[in-house]
Design a protein around this motif. Structure first.
Motif, PDB file in Angstrom:
ATOM      1  N   GLU A  54      -3.164  -6.345   7.002  1.00  0.00           N
ATOM      2  CA  GLU A  54      -3.212  -4.887   7.041  1.00  0.00           C
ATOM      3  C   GLU A  54      -2.068  -4.277   6.239  1.00  0.00           C
ATOM      4  N   ARG A  55      -0.910  -4.922   6.274  1.00  0.00           N
ATOM      5  CA  ARG A  55       0.235  -4.428   5.501  1.00  0.00           C
ATOM      6  C   ARG A  55      -0.079  -4.465   4.011  1.00  0.00           C
ATOM      7  N   GLU A  61      -3.403   0.563  -0.952  1.00  0.00           N
ATOM      8  CA  GLU A  61      -3.953   1.915  -0.871  1.00  0.00           C
ATOM      9  C   GLU A  61      -2.894   2.956  -1.220  1.00  0.00           C
ATOM     10  N   THR A  62      -1.700   2.775  -0.676  1.00  0.00           N
ATOM     11  CA  THR A  62      -0.622   3.738  -0.887  1.00  0.00           C
ATOM     12  C   THR A  62      -0.192   3.762  -2.352  1.00  0.00           C
ATOM     13  N   GLY A  71       1.587   9.038 -11.489  1.00  0.00           N
ATOM     14  CA  GLY A  71       1.576   8.191 -12.672  1.00  0.00           C
ATOM     15  C   GLY A  71       2.537   7.027 -12.579  1.00  0.00           C
ATOM     16  N   ALA A  72       3.248   6.897 -11.456  1.00  0.00           N
ATOM     17  CA  ALA A  72       4.245   5.835 -11.286  1.00  0.00           C
ATOM     18  C   ALA A  72       3.722   4.723 -10.396  1.00  0.00           C
ATOM     19  N   ASP A  73       4.327   3.567 -10.534  1.00  0.00           N
ATOM     20  CA  ASP A  73       3.988   2.408  -9.706  1.00  0.00           C
ATOM     21  C   ASP A  73       4.975   2.287  -8.549  1.00  0.00           C
ATOM     22  N   ILE A  74       4.610   1.479  -7.564  1.00  0.00           N
ATOM     23  CA  ILE A  74       5.509   1.172  -6.448  1.00  0.00           C
ATOM     24  C   ILE A  74       5.778  -0.324  -6.444  1.00  0.00           C
ATOM     25  N   GLN A 347       3.764  12.019   0.517  1.00  0.00           N
ATOM     26  CA  GLN A 347       2.440  11.395   0.604  1.00  0.00           C
ATOM     27  C   GLN A 347       2.238  10.687   1.933  1.00  0.00           C
ATOM     28  N   VAL A 348       3.209   9.885   2.364  1.00  0.00           N
ATOM     29  CA  VAL A 348       3.016   9.089   3.579  1.00  0.00           C
ATOM     30  C   VAL A 348       3.278   9.897   4.851  1.00  0.00           C
ATOM     31  N   SER A 349       3.783  11.137   4.694  1.00  0.00           N
ATOM     32  CA  SER A 349       4.021  12.004   5.855  1.00  0.00           C
ATOM     33  C   SER A 349       2.842  12.916   6.147  1.00  0.00           C
TER      34      SER A 349
END
Length: 451
Positions: A54-55, A61-62, A71-74, A347-349
């Motif tokens: 799941e992680r 997805e994130t 336009g940036a990567d993580i 985004q994640v909030s």
């Protein structure tokens, strides 16, 4: 959003934090990669050994959504233990480079704040992540030393409770969950036998053991840190450890194999219907229990709030049902990617993102709108919501992370004795005296260093 750099006085503070912790830490975290690449955001989070698939799914997805909007990567980086978590912070602070965003446990926020290496959230910064008022007020309780000095952005809430096997309790004639620690021990004895144990406990876990001691001590009126004074070598703390150790030795309500268990193994025992109580768990257990042998046969209940040896909480006792637990996001002050960092946090909030995180991992949202939706849709979580309301923060001191590790170390040093069947009073008192000296030394150095 303007770029921030470490000021000289901040770097001095960071060096002091590293110096005071170096003696007790030998962890090694995964911190490498993107460097100054302006199109890659480095995000560090704890490794998820309970839900690794799941992680990975959530990260994919994130990252995809982040790529579409910015336009940036993580680049994802991880730590696996509290020692690695602290070492990663220290290494980045002293070098002035590392991850751009950290997801850190709430109890590590004071140490991160003391370094001065993370962005202090003002009006502009809160606006950049979608507004401070989107978060549940309680979730901001350990974001900083005051409402106007905060670095921690609430990301996930994990109040601690007990999972209870209702079928085993009914079989033993127990009609209500225990409200005192002595009652829990008695009920665990009543439900031990025929291949089941009264409690599932993870003595070798790097995160769990100290929380039992902290809770019992709080209930007795001992906060472990009073200003700049450590209060570990005390009767209340000794009694807390004694209760915790006796469960597997004297009381026999815990499987002896649990001396070597981490949290997922204790959870697995409860999910298999082999334990009546699984104390010190959170909503992260939801997905593991779904479809298990106890699915439909368990419930959640508050942890006891009356200390060992008492039938009611003393006048100075604290009704701490849980530590104020979860994860905060902190944004590095030493980098050049604050705009991307705040875009990630925003985004994640968001409500939908927070509900998705709950769906995958069972961790409660800190976004108030999402939290209300989850609570409405899951009325069985009422005890966990209540535990969140009764949660208390750990001491907000830069020394806390070392103190927390010292509390865990008492258990680590006691593992061989537990395996032999007894932790003697002399052994326990000697370890508490050592933890007291270490904690007080850390507090003194922090005070003298001006942190």
């Amino acid at each position: 959003m303007k770029t921030r750099r470490l000021k000289p006085r901040t770097l001095v503070g960071a060096v002091a934090v590293i110096a005071l912790a170096a003696l007790s830490l030998q962890g090694c975290a995964v911190v490498d990669g993107s460097g100054d690449d302006p199109d890659t955001l480095r995000v560090m989070m704890g490794a998820d050994t309970t839900y690794p698939k799941e992680r990975k799914q959530w990260q994919q997805e994130t990252a995809a959504a982040f790529k579409r909007t910015t336009g940036a990567d993580i680049q994802w980086e991880t730590y696996s233990t509290p020692q690695e978590e602290l070492t990663a912070i220290q290494t980045s602070v002293i070098s002035g480079q590392g991850p751009d965003v950290y997801a850190i446990g709430t109890t590590f926020t004071p140490t991160a704040y003391a370094t001065g290496a993370f962005v202090e959230m003002g009006a502009d910064e809160w606006d950049a992540v979608g507004g401070k008022d989107q978060f549940s007020p309680a979730s901001l309780g350990i974001s900083g030393p005051s409402a106007s000095k905060q670095i921690g952005i609430p990301f996930a809430s994990r109040p601690f409770v007990m999972a209870v096997n209702d079928e085993l309790l009914e079989r033993a004639g127990i009609t209500e969950p225990p409200t005192t620690w002595d009652q829990l021990t008695a009920d665990a004895k009543a439900t031990t036998g025929d291949g089941t144990y009264g409690m599932a406990i993870a003595y070798a876990d790097g995160f769990d053991p100290w929380k039992f001691v902290w809770g019992m001590a709080q209930n007795a009126g001992n906060t472990l840190v009073d200003g700049t004074t450590a209060e570990i070598d005390t009767t209340a703390v000794e009694q807390a450890y004694r209760t915790y150790f006796d469960w597997v030795t004297k009381d026999g309500v815990v499987d002896p194999a649990a001396i070597g268990w981490n949290n997922p193994q204790a959870l697995a025992q409860f999910a298999d219907g082999k334990a009546a109580f699984f104390p010190m768990t959170t909503t992260t257990s939801l997905n593991s229990l779904q479809g298990s042998k106890v699915d439909g046969k368990y419930s959640y209940a508050l942890l006891p709030t009356v200390p060992p040896g008492a039938t009611e909480r003393p006048a100075d006792g604290i009704e701490a049902a849980s530590i104020l637990s979860g994860d905060n996001l902190v944004v590095a002050d030493y980098g050049t990617k604050q705009d991307l960092s705040f875009a990630f946090v925003r985004q994640v909030s968001a409500p939908a993102a927070q509900e998705r995180y709950f769906e995958l991992f069972g961790q409660l949202p800190t976004n108030a709108e999402a939290a209300d939706r989850v609570a409405t849709a899951n009325p069985d979580l009422a005890p966990i919501v209540r535990a969140g309301e009764l949660s208390k923060p750990t001491a907000f001191t830069g020394a806390w992370s070392d103190i927390q590790l010292s509390l865990v170390d008492v258990v680590v040093q006691s593992i061989p004795s537990l395996k032999r069947g007894e932790v003697t009073d002399d052994q326990l008192r000697a370890r508490l005296a050592a933890a007291q000296r270490d904690a007080q030394s850390t507090l003194d150095r922090q005070k003298n260093g001006g942190l």
